[in-house]
Write an enzyme that holds these catalytic residues in place. Structure first.
Site, short mmCIF file in Angstrom:
data_model
loop_
_atom_site.label_atom_id
_atom_site.label_comp_id
_atom_site.label_asym_id
_atom_site.label_seq_id
_atom_site.Cartn_x
_atom_site.Cartn_y
_atom_site.Cartn_z
N ARG A 29 0.83 -1.22 0.00
CA ARG A 29 0.00 0.00 0.00
C ARG A 29 0.86 1.26 0.00
O ARG A 29 0.49 2.27 0.59
CB ARG A 29 -0.96 0.02 1.20
CG ARG A 29 -1.72 -1.27 1.45
CD ARG A 29 -2.91 -1.46 0.55
NE ARG A 29 -4.00 -0.55 0.76
CZ ARG A 29 -5.13 -0.84 1.42
NH1 ARG A 29 -5.30 -2.00 1.94
NH2 ARG A 29 -6.10 0.03 1.50
N ARG A 33 -3.03 7.05 1.26
CA ARG A 33 -3.44 8.23 2.03
C ARG A 33 -2.37 8.86 2.91
O ARG A 33 -2.51 10.01 3.31
CB ARG A 33 -4.65 7.89 2.89
CG ARG A 33 -5.94 7.94 2.12
CD ARG A 33 -7.04 7.34 2.94
NE ARG A 33 -6.67 5.98 3.33
CZ ARG A 33 -7.40 5.18 4.06
NH1 ARG A 33 -8.56 5.61 4.51
NH2 ARG A 33 -7.01 3.97 4.36
N ARG A 42 -7.06 13.00 -4.29
CA ARG A 42 -8.34 12.50 -3.79
C ARG A 42 -9.35 13.61 -3.52
O ARG A 42 -10.54 13.34 -3.38
CB ARG A 42 -8.12 11.63 -2.54
CG ARG A 42 -7.59 10.24 -2.84
CD ARG A 42 -8.70 9.29 -3.31
NE ARG A 42 -9.45 8.76 -2.19
CZ ARG A 42 -10.70 9.11 -1.88
NH1 ARG A 42 -11.34 9.98 -2.63
NH2 ARG A 42 -11.31 8.59 -0.85
N ASP A 78 -7.03 -1.93 -6.66
CA ASP A 78 -7.49 -2.47 -5.39
C ASP A 78 -7.87 -3.93 -5.63
O ASP A 78 -8.01 -4.35 -6.79
CB ASP A 78 -8.70 -1.67 -4.86
CG ASP A 78 -8.98 -2.00 -3.40
OD1 ASP A 78 -8.26 -1.49 -2.53
OD2 ASP A 78 -9.88 -2.82 -3.14
N TYR A 156 -15.18 -10.67 1.21
CA TYR A 156 -15.85 -9.40 0.88
C TYR A 156 -17.17 -9.65 0.15
O TYR A 156 -18.17 -8.99 0.40
CB TYR A 156 -14.94 -8.51 0.04
CG TYR A 156 -13.89 -7.81 0.87
CD1 TYR A 156 -14.22 -6.72 1.67
CD2 TYR A 156 -12.56 -8.24 0.87
CE1 TYR A 156 -13.26 -6.09 2.45
CE2 TYR A 156 -11.60 -7.61 1.64
CZ TYR A 156 -11.96 -6.53 2.42
OH TYR A 156 -11.02 -5.91 3.19
O1 CP3 Z 1 0.06 -1.07 -2.59
C1 CP3 Z 1 -0.32 -0.13 -3.31
O2 CP3 Z 1 0.14 1.03 -3.21
C2 CP3 Z 1 -1.33 -0.41 -4.38
C3 CP3 Z 1 -2.66 -0.07 -4.03
C4 CP3 Z 1 -3.54 -0.96 -3.18
C5 CP3 Z 1 -4.76 -0.45 -2.67
N1 CP3 Z 1 -5.42 -1.49 -2.09
C6 CP3 Z 1 -5.24 0.94 -2.79
C7 CP3 Z 1 -6.24 1.44 -1.84
C8 CP3 Z 1 -3.45 -2.31 -2.82
C9 CP3 Z 1 -2.34 -3.30 -3.05
C10 CP3 Z 1 -4.66 -2.64 -2.14
C11 CP3 Z 1 -4.97 -3.98 -1.65
C12 CP3 Z 1 -6.13 -4.19 -0.78
N2 CP3 Z 1 -7.35 -3.55 -0.80
C13 CP3 Z 1 -6.20 -5.18 0.20
C14 CP3 Z 1 -5.13 -6.18 0.49
C15 CP3 Z 1 -4.03 -5.60 1.30
C16 CP3 Z 1 -4.39 -5.41 2.71
O3 CP3 Z 1 -4.21 -4.26 3.19
O4 CP3 Z 1 -4.78 -6.38 3.35
C17 CP3 Z 1 -7.46 -5.09 0.82
C18 CP3 Z 1 -7.98 -5.94 1.96
C19 CP3 Z 1 -8.18 -4.06 0.16
C20 CP3 Z 1 -9.59 -3.65 0.41
C21 CP3 Z 1 -9.73 -2.23 0.74
N3 CP3 Z 1 -9.45 -1.19 -0.10
C22 CP3 Z 1 -10.19 -1.69 1.96
C23 CP3 Z 1 -10.59 -2.51 3.17
C24 CP3 Z 1 -10.19 -0.31 1.82
C25 CP3 Z 1 -10.73 0.71 2.80
C26 CP3 Z 1 -9.90 0.81 4.01
C27 CP3 Z 1 -8.56 1.42 3.69
O5 CP3 Z 1 -7.53 0.77 3.97
O6 CP3 Z 1 -8.57 2.53 3.21
C28 CP3 Z 1 -9.67 0.00 0.53
C29 CP3 Z 1 -9.45 1.33 -0.03
C30 CP3 Z 1 -8.11 1.63 -0.62
N4 CP3 Z 1 -7.42 0.84 -1.48
C31 CP3 Z 1 -7.35 2.83 -0.41
C32 CP3 Z 1 -6.19 2.72 -1.19
C33 CP3 Z 1 -5.10 3.73 -1.35
C34 CP3 Z 1 -7.78 4.03 0.44
C35 CP3 Z 1 -8.97 4.64 -0.18
C36 CP3 Z 1 -8.98 6.15 -0.14
O7 CP3 Z 1 -8.23 6.79 -0.89
O8 CP3 Z 1 -9.83 6.68 0.59
#
Ligand code: CP3
Length: 348
Positions: A29, A33, A42, A78, A156
């Site tokens: 990630r 943010r 964003r 994502d 999910y």
């Molecule tokens: O690694 C990277 O930089 C690539 C981007 C990436 C995102 N999500 C962007 C994102 C990756 C690899 C993911 C994977 C992801 N997404 C997982 C597996 C990794 C982990 O952390 O376990 C999971 C479970 C998700 C599902 C997900 N996406 C959730 C639960 C959420 C909301 C909670 C949170 O962490 O923000 C997201 C949103 C998300 N995906 C954001 C980002 C940058 C934040 C959203 C925002 O900008 O408001």
């Protein structure tokens, strides 16, 4: 930079368990943010807008690469958009996280799930990969593509969002193995072909995120989940690129995760890296495993904890430094910079 130079990069060499000039590091990630550049974008776009506009996804992919001396990029996407292609309605709700408005609960819901080719339902990410590769080639850095694993996606799809106990998903798994097989077979097909397509679009490494697999008993994993992860990895293997297989809370099933497939196994901080490596053996590389919260500690404490991870790796080829799970919002960028530089300097 051509492909053979790229093969010599630190990150690609570590994936193949070859010695490197310093330990490679990237952070799960790493685009997100905690970066002001990301928060700025964003203000104008939703997360799904960023993901579905290849130019913007490419820009976000490059943000951490421009800010820090990371050894690999991960495509900005994502794990959940593949569920949209299968017919689920996905929304990221502010303050709540992902919501699926029509979760999978009945046999008819499972029957109705589609398995479209990724070129049809996820072309935006495949395009973003092509754009990002052009930028990364100039810098000699590899690009990681990724997908959620079948179990984490099922969690999910069935729960309809994030969950603590996975009551609906695990109940389905336990109560109705035939329906569960129907769901997991579709997911493994979608995941495998999505990974394969990302490699064909230019991703040089693939990561399978099984973030919630630690909610399972080892026996449930072995019987009801592992075959589907195995199938997805088997489909992706055709691309011939290294595969990172990551899960959290996998202490009770680490060997099974390895046996499900993958060239590099990702572990979290709940296990010592040297103990994990001992259990996994010499046939795989290892990725991990600093606690993401350590980045909030004062620098001397953070440094000591990063050093402890590196000392456990002990200079053995095949270690990719990472956090044990994704980097958290509000993480100080200055600590990210110091961590990345420290990992390189300490292991050079
Ligand atoms: O690694 C990277 O930089 C690539 C981007 C990436 C995102 N999500 C962007 C994102 C990756 C690899 C993911 C994977 C992801 N997404 C997982 C597996 C990794 C982990 O952390 O376990 C999971 C479970 C998700 C599902 C997900 N996406 C959730 C639960 C959420 C909301 C909670 C949170 O962490 O923000 C997201 C949103 C998300 N995906 C954001 C980002 C940058 C934040 C959203 C925002 O900008 O408001």
């Amino acid at each position: 930079m051509n492909q053979s130079d790229l093969d010599k990069s630190r990150f690609m060499r570590a994936c193949r368990r070859q010695p490197t000039d310093a330990t490679p590091i990237w952070l799960m990630r790493q685009a997100g943010r905690y970066m002001s550049e990301y928060r700025k974008l964003r203000e104008s776009y939703g997360i799904l807008d960023l993901i579905k506009t290849p130019e913007l996804a490419c820009e976000v992919t490059m943000q951490p690469i421009n800010a820090f001396d990371l050894d690999a990029a991960i495509i900005f996407a994502d794990i959940l958009p593949p569920l949209e292609g299968m017919g689920l309605s996905l929304e990221f709700v502010k303050g709540e996280g992902p919501v699926i408005h029509n979760p999978v609960r009945t046999p008819a819901d499972i029957d109705a799930l589609r398995t479209p080719p990724p070129e049809e339902s996820l072309s935006f990410t495949l395009e973003a990969i092509k754009l990002a590769r052009r930028e990364l080639d100039n810098r000699g850095l590899p690009l990681i593509g990724f997908s959620g694993a079948p179990f984490t996606l099922a969690a999910y799809a069935v729960e309809g969002g994030s969950s603590r106990n996975f009551r609906y998903a695990k109940s389905l798994m336990m109560a109705d193995p035939v329906q569960w097989d129907g769901l997991m077979a579709k997911l493994s097909h979608v995941v495998g072909h999505y990974l394969l397509a990302q490699a064909q679009a230019g991703a040089q490494v693939l990561q399978l995120f099984d973030s919630w697999v630690g909610a399972l008993s080892p026996e449930d994993y072995r019987r009801l989940v592992m075959p589907y992860s195995q199938k997805a990895i088997e489909i992706a293997r055709a691309a011939g690129v290294p595969i990172i297989h990551f899960g959290t809370n996998t202490n009770g099933m680490l060997e099974l995760i390895r046996d499900a497939g993958g060239d590099i196994i990702g572990v979290d901080w709940r296990i010592d890296l040297d103990v994990a490596w001992e259990r996994l053996g010499d046939e795989v590389a290892i990725q991990g495993n600093l606690d993401p919260i350590a980045l909030f500690a004062p620098w001397p404490e953070l440094r000591q904890r990063a050093q402890a991870v590196l000392d456990q790796a002990g200079g053995r080829p095949g270690h990719i430094f990472n956090l044990g799970h994704g980097i958290l919002p509000k993480t100080p960028g200055d600590h990210v910079r110091r961590l990345v530089d420290f990992v390189h300097e300490y292991t050079a």
